[in-house]
Structure formats: structure tokens, C-alpha cells
Design a protein around this motif. Structure first.
Motif, PDB file in Angstrom:
ATOM      1  N   GLY A 124      -9.885 -61.686   2.726  1.00  0.00           N
ATOM      2  CA  GLY A 124     -11.127 -62.083   2.060  1.00  0.00           C
ATOM      3  C   GLY A 124     -11.429 -61.320   0.790  1.00  0.00           C
ATOM      4  N   GLY A 125     -10.526 -60.452   0.374  1.00  0.00           N
ATOM      5  CA  GLY A 125     -10.820 -59.582  -0.769  1.00  0.00           C
ATOM      6  C   GLY A 125     -10.702 -60.237  -2.125  1.00  0.00           C
ATOM      7  N   SER A 126      -9.953 -61.339  -2.201  1.00  0.00           N
ATOM      8  CA  SER A 126      -9.800 -61.970  -3.517  1.00  0.00           C
ATOM      9  C   SER A 126      -9.549 -63.467  -3.349  1.00  0.00           C
ATOM     10  CB  SER A 126      -8.639 -61.326  -4.301  1.00  0.00           C
ATOM     11  OG  SER A 126      -7.411 -61.722  -3.724  1.00  0.00           O
TER      12      SER A 126
ATOM     13  N   ALA B 238      -6.444 -54.825   0.268  1.00  0.00           N
ATOM     14  CA  ALA B 238      -6.843 -54.394  -1.084  1.00  0.00           C
ATOM     15  C   ALA B 238      -8.176 -53.657  -1.017  1.00  0.00           C
ATOM     16  CB  ALA B 238      -6.935 -55.608  -2.008  1.00  0.00           C
ATOM     17  N   GLU B 239      -8.088 -52.344  -1.033  1.00  0.00           N
ATOM     18  CA  GLU B 239      -9.261 -51.485  -0.803  1.00  0.00           C
ATOM     19  C   GLU B 239     -10.355 -51.688  -1.865  1.00  0.00           C
ATOM     20  OE1 GLU B 239      -9.171 -48.317   1.578  1.00  0.00           O
ATOM     21  OE2 GLU B 239     -11.263 -48.943   1.338  1.00  0.00           O
ATOM     22  N   ALA B 240      -9.964 -51.573  -3.143  1.00  0.00           N
ATOM     23  CA  ALA B 240     -10.976 -51.592  -4.208  1.00  0.00           C
ATOM     24  C   ALA B 240     -11.660 -52.955  -4.287  1.00  0.00           C
ATOM     25  CB  ALA B 240     -10.330 -51.239  -5.543  1.00  0.00           C
ATOM     26  N   ALA B 241     -10.858 -54.018  -4.265  1.00  0.00           N
ATOM     27  CA  ALA B 241     -11.426 -55.370  -4.377  1.00  0.00           C
ATOM     28  C   ALA B 241     -12.314 -55.678  -3.181  1.00  0.00           C
ATOM     29  CB  ALA B 241     -10.303 -56.397  -4.488  1.00  0.00           C
ATOM     30  N   GLY B 242     -11.857 -55.273  -1.982  1.00  0.00           N
ATOM     31  CA  GLY B 242     -12.618 -55.531  -0.760  1.00  0.00           C
ATOM     32  C   GLY B 242     -13.959 -54.825  -0.776  1.00  0.00           C
ATOM     33  N   SER B 243     -13.933 -53.533  -1.131  1.00  0.00           N
ATOM     34  CA  SER B 243     -15.197 -52.765  -1.146  1.00  0.00           C
ATOM     35  C   SER B 243     -16.150 -53.344  -2.183  1.00  0.00           C
ATOM     36  CB  SER B 243     -14.943 -51.301  -1.503  1.00  0.00           C
ATOM     37  OG  SER B 243     -14.044 -50.750  -0.594  1.00  0.00           O
ATOM     38  N   ALA B 244     -15.635 -53.693  -3.351  1.00  0.00           N
ATOM     39  CA  ALA B 244     -16.501 -54.205  -4.426  1.00  0.00           C
ATOM     40  C   ALA B 244     -17.156 -55.520  -4.012  1.00  0.00           C
ATOM     41  CB  ALA B 244     -15.689 -54.386  -5.710  1.00  0.00           C
ATOM     42  N   LEU B 245     -16.375 -56.399  -3.378  1.00  0.00           N
ATOM     43  CA  LEU B 245     -16.931 -57.691  -2.959  1.00  0.00           C
ATOM     44  C   LEU B 245     -18.024 -57.490  -1.912  1.00  0.00           C
ATOM     45  CD1 LEU B 245     -16.685 -60.841  -3.100  1.00  0.00           C
ATOM     46  CD2 LEU B 245     -15.203 -60.656  -1.093  1.00  0.00           C
ATOM     47  N   ALA B 246     -17.721 -56.654  -0.902  1.00  0.00           N
ATOM     48  CA  ALA B 246     -18.699 -56.437   0.178  1.00  0.00           C
ATOM     49  C   ALA B 246     -19.989 -55.848  -0.390  1.00  0.00           C
ATOM     50  CB  ALA B 246     -18.104 -55.523   1.237  1.00  0.00           C
TER      51      ALA B 246
ATOM     52  N   HIS C  97     -13.230 -54.653   6.176  1.00  0.00           N
ATOM     53  CA  HIS C  97     -12.387 -53.818   7.034  1.00  0.00           C
ATOM     54  C   HIS C  97     -11.020 -53.700   6.391  1.00  0.00           C
ATOM     55  CE1 HIS C  97     -15.293 -54.040  10.358  1.00  0.00           C
ATOM     56  NE2 HIS C  97     -15.578 -55.179   9.767  1.00  0.00           N
ATOM     57  N   HIS C  98     -10.679 -52.483   6.026  1.00  0.00           N
ATOM     58  CA  HIS C  98      -9.380 -52.267   5.400  1.00  0.00           C
ATOM     59  C   HIS C  98      -8.308 -52.206   6.476  1.00  0.00           C
ATOM     60  CE1 HIS C  98      -6.138 -49.752   3.613  1.00  0.00           C
ATOM     61  NE2 HIS C  98      -6.294 -50.675   2.695  1.00  0.00           N
ATOM     62  N   ALA C  99      -7.370 -53.164   6.455  1.00  0.00           N
ATOM     63  CA  ALA C  99      -6.271 -53.151   7.426  1.00  0.00           C
ATOM     64  C   ALA C  99      -5.122 -53.977   6.871  1.00  0.00           C
ATOM     65  CB  ALA C  99      -6.723 -53.732   8.760  1.00  0.00           C
ATOM     66  N   ASP C 100      -3.931 -53.648   7.350  1.00  0.00           N
ATOM     67  CA  ASP C 100      -2.723 -54.402   6.997  1.00  0.00           C
ATOM     68  C   ASP C 100      -2.454 -55.377   8.140  1.00  0.00           C
ATOM     69  OD1 ASP C 100      -0.167 -55.374   6.523  1.00  0.00           O
ATOM     70  OD2 ASP C 100       0.549 -53.470   5.709  1.00  0.00           O
TER      71      ASP C 100
END
Ligand SMILES: NC(=O)c1ccc[n+]([C@@H]2O[C@H](COP(=O)([O-])OP(=O)(O)OC[C@H]3O[C@@H](n4cnc5c(N)ncnc54)[C@H](O)[C@@H]3O)[C@@H](O)[C@H]2O)c1
Length: 253
Positions: free
Chosen positions: A18-20, A43-51, A65-68
Motif C-alpha cells: 500500500g505504500g505506492s 518501502a519505509e519512507a513512502a509508507g510512513s509518509a502516506l500513513a 506496517h513495515h514488513a517484507d
């Protein structure tokens, strides 16, 4: 907002990737319906920014939630965490993928296995992890993201095409298994969708124009074009639909 679906209000929704791109548009689409949306991304940065951005604007905070997703244990742990924090998951969108190009003569076993793990395996294991909470809630809806690419004889990504074809088969088998428990499983086959990442990696103005020429509708699709069909398939409007594939490609196929 394309339409309002009151049933999504306060419902727990989980979106992978869901990050991009399309996934981010789907996260936003459910969040603006008043759902409690969580998403998984690598994708940590994109995910955090969107949330962060959406949480300022929507009824419920959007949770990243950051996970692979190649790590099945990480999927299970994240799903447990989401259920504990937000309640039973009623909608799952298996969206994450990686449409990496690969040359037929150069694909190794390791490459193949990794490609399948990022494009197919997590679709099954995330659904498996989410199913108990859907059962406990009396039902749910799963929407899987396939692609029209596997129908077009495109030579540049045999492993990706195999995974996207398999998503259709997996959708139908899971629909058969989970239907008696009131869990519906459908999939969407997008055509060319112009996203930031697609522009960075594969698309040019010329290739977009060539693809649009193949469509009945002469406009390049953006991620928003997939949101309405996804909301619809997850909504009560589609209560009698399961095991189906919805093509959203501007009329190529
Ligand atoms: N864009 C298109 O033209 C198009 C066409 C047909 C189908 N699709 C499908 O739609 C879906 C979304 O495509 P998109 O173009 O928005 O892609 P995208 O690359 O913009 O987004 C995919 C997301 O998944 C995440 N992701 C990838 N690998 C991951 C992993 N191992 N663990 C966790 N997260 C991971 C990425 O970080 C990214 O945020 C995919 O399933 C894709 O196959 C896209």
C-alpha cells in the motif's frame, strides 16, 4: 470519492503493497470511506509518509506496517498485530507485486523463486493468515491484484506473467474453499496504469501513447481507476460475486 459504501465505516481493511501506486490509491480509497486501514509495505519512507498524510485527513488513523511479504512469519506477525489493534479484518487487498523485467535465457532458479515469492506466494499466505479473523467476524472479502499482462504474450517477464496467471487460479480455488464461510474472493486485472514507479522504470511518453492506442478509451489510466472497482468488489454491492476476474484496462481485451 467515487461512491459511498457505508458498510466500510469502522471496518478493518488490510492492503499489501500500500505504500505506492495502485496500493496507495486503494489505501486512500478505503480510508476515505471511514474504514480502519492498515497496510504492509517494504518501502519505509513512502509508507510512513502516506500513513502520516492520510491520518491527518481521515476518520481513523491509517496504520503502516513495515514488513517484507517474502517472509511468511512476518506476514503472520503483522496480521496478528493488526487484528489485536483494530479488530477482525473484513477486507484484504493482496496488491503487492514487483514487475521486474527478466530475460528468458538468464533466469536462474534463485531468481525464479524470489520472483514467485514477491508476486504470488504472499497472496496465499496473507489470505491464510487473515481467514480466521474473517471467519470469526462472519465473513469477509478478499481482492487479489492480477494483470492483463499475462494474456498479452509479453516476452519480457515470464515469471511475473506466470505469477499473475496463477493469481487468477488461486482466486478461484480460494473462492471455492472459503465461500461456505461467507468469504468472497475476486481479482482485478488492470491494464497499463501510469504510476510514478512505472514512469521511473519502464514507461515513456511514446510507450504510453502506443498502449493507449490499443485501448477503446483513449486515456491513460492512473491508479485511481482501480479504486472504484476494488471498493465495489469488497462491498456489499458485490455480495453475490465471488471467484471472478474483473478486467480494468480501458478496453484492451
Ligand atoms: N501499474 C500497472 O500498469 C499495473 C498493471 C497491471 C497490474 N498491476 C498490478 O497492480 C499491483 C500494484 O502495481 P503498482 O504498479 O501500483 O506497483 P508499485 O510497484 O507502484 O507498488 C507495489 C508496492 O508493493 C510493495 N512491495 C513490493 N515488494 C514487496 C515486498 N516484498 N514486501 C512488501 N511490499 C512490497 C512496493 O514497495 C510498492 O509499494 C501489482 O499487483 C501489479 O502487478 C499494475
Amino acid at each position: 470519492m467515487p461512491a459511498e459504501f457505508p458498510e466500510f465505516r469502522d471496518r478493518t481493511v488490510l492492503v499489501t503493497g500500500g505504500g505506492s501506486g495502485i496500493g496507495a490509491a486503494i489505501v486512500e480509497g478505503f480510508a476515505r470511506q471511514g474504514a480502519k486501514v492498515s497496510f504492509i509495505d517494504i518501502a519505509e519512507a513512502a509508507g510512513s509518509a502516506l500513513a502520516e498524510r492520510l491520518s491527518r485527513e481521515t476518520t481513523h488513523p491509517v496504520s503502516f506496517h513495515h514488513a517484507d511479504l517474502r517472509d511468511v512469519e512476518a506476514i503472520r506477525a503483522t496480521v496478528d498485530h493488526v487484528v489485536a489493534a483494530s479488530g477482525p479484518i473484513r477486507v484484504l487487498v493482496n496488491n503487492a507485486a514487483w514487475d521486474d523485467r527478466h530475460e528468458f535465457d538468464e533466469v536462474t532458479e534463485a531468481y525464479w523463486d524470489n520472483n514467485q515469492a514477491v508476486n504470488l506466494r504472499h497472496v496465499f499466505f496473507t489470505s491464510q493468515a487473515v481467514a480466521p479473523s474473517m471467519r470469526a467476524a462472519g465473513g469477509g472479502a478478499i481482492v487479489n491484484m492480477s494483470s492483463i499482462a499475462f494474456k498479452l504474450n509479453m516476452g519480457g517477464f515470464p515469471s511475473y506473467a506466470a505469477a499473475k496467471a496463477a493469481v487468477v487460479g488461486l482466486t478461484k480455488s480460494m473462492a471455492g474453499r472459503l465461500g461456505p464461510e461467507n468469504i468472497r474472493v475476486n481479482c482485478i486485472l488492470p491494464g497499463m496504469v501510469v504510476t510514478e514507479r512505472q514512469m521511473q522504470l519502464w514507461l515513456t511518453e511514446e510507450s504510453i501513447a502506443r498502449s493507449v492506442e490499443q485501448q477503446c478509451l483513449k486515456v491513460a489510466l492512473t491508479a485511481d481507476a482501480i479504486v472504484g472497482p476494488c471498493l465495489f468488489l469488497a462491498s456489499d454491492c458485490a455480495a453475490a460475486m465471488t471467484a471472478q476476474s474483473l478486467i480494468v484496462d480501458g478496453g484492451v481485451l
